[in-house]
Structure formats: C-alpha cells, structure tokens
Design a protein around this motif. Structure first.
Motif, PDB file in Angstrom:
ATOM      1  N   PRO A   1     -41.218  10.483  16.561  1.00 18.27           N
ATOM      2  CA  PRO A   1     -42.060  10.189  16.935  1.00 18.27           C
ATOM      3  C   PRO A   1     -43.551   9.104  17.523  1.00 18.27           C
ATOM      4  N   LYS A   2     -42.537   8.510  16.051  1.00 26.25           N
ATOM      5  CA  LYS A   2     -43.778   6.749  15.698  1.00 26.25           C
ATOM      6  C   LYS A   2     -43.896   6.007  16.754  1.00 26.25           C
ATOM      7  N   ILE A   3     -42.052   6.295  17.169  1.00 26.31           N
ATOM      8  CA  ILE A   3     -41.593   5.325  17.986  1.00 26.31           C
ATOM      9  C   ILE A   3     -41.673   5.332  19.598  1.00 26.31           C
ATOM     10  N   SER A   4     -42.306   6.978  20.439  1.00 27.80           N
ATOM     11  CA  SER A   4     -42.552   6.876  20.856  1.00 27.80           C
ATOM     12  C   SER A   4     -43.519   5.917  22.040  1.00 27.80           C
ATOM     13  N   THR A   5     -45.181   5.880  20.988  1.00 28.32           N
ATOM     14  CA  THR A   5     -45.773   5.289  21.027  1.00 28.32           C
ATOM     15  C   THR A   5     -46.085   3.776  21.171  1.00 28.32           C
ATOM     16  N   SER A   6     -44.824   2.802  20.754  1.00 27.82           N
ATOM     17  CA  SER A   6     -44.108   1.787  21.178  1.00 27.82           C
ATOM     18  C   SER A   6     -43.263   1.599  22.522  1.00 27.82           C
ATOM     19  N   THR A   7     -42.920   3.306  22.960  1.00 28.41           N
ATOM     20  CA  THR A   7     -42.324   3.085  24.356  1.00 28.41           C
ATOM     21  C   THR A   7     -43.736   2.953  25.339  1.00 28.41           C
ATOM     22  N   ASP A   8     -44.893   4.217  24.880  1.00 27.46           N
ATOM     23  CA  ASP A   8     -45.628   4.119  26.162  1.00 27.46           C
ATOM     24  C   ASP A   8     -46.305   2.609  26.290  1.00 27.46           C
ATOM     25  N   VAL A   9     -46.750   1.967  25.433  1.00 29.09           N
ATOM     26  CA  VAL A   9     -46.659   0.677  25.379  1.00 29.09           C
ATOM     27  C   VAL A   9     -46.502  -0.465  26.162  1.00 29.09           C
ATOM     28  N   ALA A  10     -44.282  -0.142  25.690  1.00 31.56           N
ATOM     29  CA  ALA A  10     -44.088  -0.818  26.440  1.00 31.56           C
ATOM     30  C   ALA A  10     -44.115  -0.703  28.067  1.00 31.56           C
ATOM     31  N   LEU A  11     -43.895   0.876  28.176  1.00 27.49           N
ATOM     32  CA  LEU A  11     -44.000   0.912  30.281  1.00 27.49           C
ATOM     33  C   LEU A  11     -45.515   0.625  30.355  1.00 27.49           C
ATOM     34  N   ASP A  12     -46.302   1.125  29.922  1.00 28.04           N
ATOM     35  CA  ASP A  12     -47.960   0.263  30.251  1.00 28.04           C
ATOM     36  C   ASP A  12     -47.645  -0.877  30.863  1.00 28.04           C
ATOM     37  N   PHE A  13     -46.580  -2.251  29.809  1.00 31.75           N
ATOM     38  CA  PHE A  13     -46.707  -3.288  30.350  1.00 31.75           C
ATOM     39  C   PHE A  13     -45.918  -3.541  31.589  1.00 31.75           C
TER      40      PHE A  13
END
Length: 160
Positions: A97-109
C-alpha cells in the motif's frame, strides 16, 4: 538513487530473470530522470529546458515502470513472500500500500506532462520532478525491502 540501484543489482542481480529485468527498467528510468532533471552525471552543458518529446518519452517510461510493478512484479513477489512465511507476508502486506502512494504521484506527473506542455507547466517542471524524485526514491526503498525479504528467505530455504 543510482548508487542504491547499483547496490540492489549487486545484491539481487542474477537471482531471477524477472528481478533483473525490473532492476534494468529502474536503471533506464533513473538515467532518463537524471537527464530530464539535468542532474549529474547526465546534466547538460547548456542550461536548457527539456523538449516536449523528452518529457513524453520519460512519462511513457515512468508509466511502464509503475504499471509493470503493479500488474506483473508485485503479485509475484507477494505470492513468494506468502510462501516464505508470516514475516514475509506481513512485510508485503505493509509495503505494497505504501508503494501505491508513489504510483499516484507518478500518474499525476504523467497526466500533467504527457498531453502537451505549455510554458506554465515547464516553469513548474523542476519542482514537479523534485517531488516525483522523492516519491520514486521512497518507492525504490520499499521495493528493495520486498526484494531483500524475498531473497533472504529464498536463500535460507535453499540452504536448508
């Protein structure tokens, strides 16, 4: 980040073709990130903004990397962690679940920079790249924890 990647390759490289491919993709992503951000050793002599083509190429690579993690690699690692016992399984359940946070940042970028880049977006690129870099560094640390758990437990099982 590149130094940590080198350590990861030294620790787990050659242990599994999927891991090798994943670490290779991470290296390509990091090199492209450094080039786009103008970071050593890939900084350009001339202080120029990256081209829209360079940004789109990086966004495609970024999305490919995070997608491969979520749709190919993490499931296999989580399954292997489950087989390796309750500690490995608990780690996988805590880290994914902690990895998912960075996924959100990457997709927003990606959403911001993949469909055309205007002057205002370019003016924010350095700050956005910095935020993305921080999120990806955290992601890589979590991914490495999974790999370490998998590798150490697999090595222990093989030695028994």
């Amino acid at each position: 980040m590149l130094t940590k990647l080198e350590s990861a390759v030294n620790a787990w490289g050659g242990s599994n073709p999927l891991v090798d491919q994943w670490l290779g993709s991470r290296k390509e992503l990091l090199i492209n990130y450094c080039q786009l951000a103008g970071l050593p050793p890939y900084n350009k002599d001339i202080a120029a903004l990256p081209t829209e083509s360079d940004i789109k190429q990086f966004c495609n690579q970024l999305v490919d990397y995070v997608s491969a993690g979520h749709f190919e690699i993490y499931d296999q690692i989580a399954s292997a962690c489950e087989r390796n016992g309750p500690r490995s399984k608990a780690l996988a359940e805590a880290v994914l679940p902690k990895i998912s946070t960075s996924t959100d940042v990457a997709l927003d970028f990606n959403d911001k920079y993949t469909n055309g880049v205007d002057e205002e977006a370019l003016m924010q690129l350095d700050q956005e790249l910095s935020s993305l870099g921080q999120a990806m560094e955290e992601r890589f640390e979590f991914e490495d924890k999974l790999l370490e758990s998998l590798y150490s437990n697999h090595s222990e099982a093989a030695a028994s």
